[in-house]
Each structure stands twice: as structure tokens, then as C-alpha cells.
Design an enzyme around this catalytic site. Structure first.
Site, mmCIF file in Angstrom:
data_model
loop_
_atom_site.group_PDB
_atom_site.id
_atom_site.type_symbol
_atom_site.label_atom_id
_atom_site.label_comp_id
_atom_site.label_asym_id
_atom_site.label_seq_id
_atom_site.Cartn_x
_atom_site.Cartn_y
_atom_site.Cartn_z
ATOM 1 N N LYS A 83 -3.691 3.352 -2.392
ATOM 2 C CA LYS A 83 -4.980 4.022 -2.567
ATOM 3 C C LYS A 83 -4.948 5.342 -1.815
ATOM 4 C CE LYS A 83 -7.450 -0.405 -2.732
ATOM 5 N NZ LYS A 83 -8.466 -1.259 -2.070
ATOM 6 N N ASP A 133 0.824 -1.201 0.000
ATOM 7 C CA ASP A 133 0.000 0.000 0.000
ATOM 8 C C ASP A 133 0.862 1.257 0.000
ATOM 9 O OD1 ASP A 133 -2.267 -1.460 -0.124
ATOM 10 O OD2 ASP A 133 -3.064 -0.891 1.827
ATOM 11 N N MET A 148 -9.928 6.840 9.050
ATOM 12 C CA MET A 148 -10.252 7.308 7.692
ATOM 13 C C MET A 148 -11.490 8.208 7.694
ATOM 14 S SD MET A 148 -9.616 3.688 5.681
ATOM 15 C CE MET A 148 -10.745 2.807 6.761
#
Length: 242
Positions: A56, A34, A170
Site C-alpha cells: 500500500k 507489504d 504515517m
């Protein structure tokens, strides 16, 4: 010959990944990683290892989730040892569960290597325990970024708001909506802190109360990645007294 996939949680920093995780990375033929994985961790890979960036960022994805899963199955089916490396713990809002089920369905051997979750380690870095016997005896960890394809939220915010401590991962982009829902239950004076870029040179704390945290976050230009903690435990951090 079928290979194997290691689903590795790399923790929040290069110093907090497990030895099992480092060993798996060092022995892997393929590294699927990631965006926020520390370069020193990736530097443990063999020189001849295939490096695949599956990072991402908000709505910008280099690879879609189904493409990542296809890569894991494809490489392992060719006899490769694959290290799938994600920050924190891959089974806590890291989609590790989806990848595990995809591998299982394809008959690919796998091993889960747990990681230190940011939900606990990041607040702890700033002196905030998510539980304390005299302050909070319950904890809710919630994603602030659900699947956008869901017709409605699966989170019962009214129920979540009764927890002594709420940790939101998040959640920067949806913080106004989250605070609005929690305010229907919690006292507006409840302390809140968002820890941005923890374990980096840019790390900082943005803090306030439920009644004003949105304004404070805007004034101080809070950006992801950040972990947000809501509850009286926030007052235990040294930054609160400063």
C-alpha cells in the site's frame, strides 16, 4: 486440513527481524507481504512459495484490506501455511489486529510474531531515545493517517500534546494539521525531527521546532515513509548539535 497463518512483524530492516519471523517465512507455502519489506527477507522464502504483493502506498492499494483478509483465510483453509509479513510491528497501526480477528472468526489457526516497531527503533537509530528519565517520562505513539471513512478523528490531540514525547507514524501528509493542533498546547520552541527512509541509503533527518517545522519540511521536500518525533528528547540526537 486447515493450515496456519503467521502474522509477522518484520521490523524496520532486514537485520532487525526476529529469528521466529525468518523461520516462519522460510517454511511458508504462501507469502503475503507489504511494499517496504526488504528483498533479502523475502528471499528467505522457498522457491515454490506463492508470493502475493499486498503493498500500500498512500491511496494506491494493490489489494484492499478485506481482500487481504480473504486471501489469508482462503489459503489457510486449503491447508497452506501462510506468512503475512508487515514492516515494524503489525499490531501497531499495521492492521494486524483486524487480520487476527478475521482469522479467528473464520476458525483459522494463527500465531502472532511481534516485530521491532519503527516508533522506537527509527528514532534510536538517529540517537534519539523516546524516553529519558531527565527529559521525558511519558510517551504517546499516534497514527497520522486515520481511517478516512471516520466521521471525526478518534485522536484527542489536546490530551496527546501533554505527553513528554510524541511519535507520529504515517504523518507526513497531515503534518500541517497535526502541528496546528499540538501548538494549541505545546511551546512553539519544542524541537521536532522527522526521520525519512530510515535504514536505507536514502535515510535523512529533517528537523526544526514546532513553530517552523512545516516550512522546513517543505523546503527540504520531506517525503514518506517518515517517523516524526516531537519533544525535548529530539535535542539528544547528534544531528541537533551539528
Amino acid at each position: 486440513m486447515t493450515g496456519k497463518v503467521y502474522l509477522i512483524g518484520a521490523g524496520p530492516s532486514r537485520d532487525l527481524i526476529t529469528q521466529r519471523g525468518l523461520d516462519a517465512i522460510a517454511n511458508a507455502d504462501v507469502i503475503v507481504h507489504d511494499r517496504l519489506i526488504d528483498k533479502e527477507i523475502l528471499g528467505r522464502a522457498r522457491d515454490d512459495a506463492e508470493m502475493i504483493d499486498a503493498g500500500k502506498k498512500a491511496d494506491k492499494h494493490k489489494l484492499k484490506q478485506h481482500e487481504i483478509e480473504e486471501i489469508l483465510v482462503d489459503r489457510a483453509s486449503k491447508g497452506k501455511v501462510v506468512a503475512r509479513v508487515k514492516g515494524g510491528d503489525s499490531f501497531l497501526f499495521g492492521r494486524g489486529g483486524e487480520e487476527m480477528l478475521s482469522l479467528r472468526e473464520a476458525g483459522v489457526p494463527y500465531e502472532v510474531v511481534p516485530g521491532v516497531t519503527t516508533a522506537i527503533s527509527v528514532p534510536a537509530r538517529f540517537g534519539v531515545p523516546v524516553t529519558h528519565r531527565n527529559v521525558s517520562s511519558s510517551l504517546a505513539i499516534v497514527t497520522g493517517h486515520e481511517d478516512p471513512n471516520k466521521e471525526e478523528s478518534a485522536i484527542d490531540w489536546r490530551h496527546i500534546a501533554h505527553a513528554g514525547t510524541i511519535v507520529v507514524l504515517m504523518g507526513v501528509g497531515n503534518l500541517p494539521k497535526i502541528v496546528e493542533k499540538i501548538l494549541k498546547v505545546k511551546d512553539p520552541e519544542t524541537p521536532v525531527a522527522s526521520f525519512q527512509d530510515a535504514y536505507s541509503k536514502q535515510e535523512r533527518v529533517v528537523h526544526g521546532k514546532l513553530k517552523n517545522i512545516i516550512e522546513v519540511a517543505e523546503e527540504q521536500d520531506l517525503k514518506p515513509p517518515a517517523v516524526t518525533v516531537i519533544g525535548e528528547v529530539v535535542k539528544l540526537g547528534e544531528f541537533w548539535k551539528a
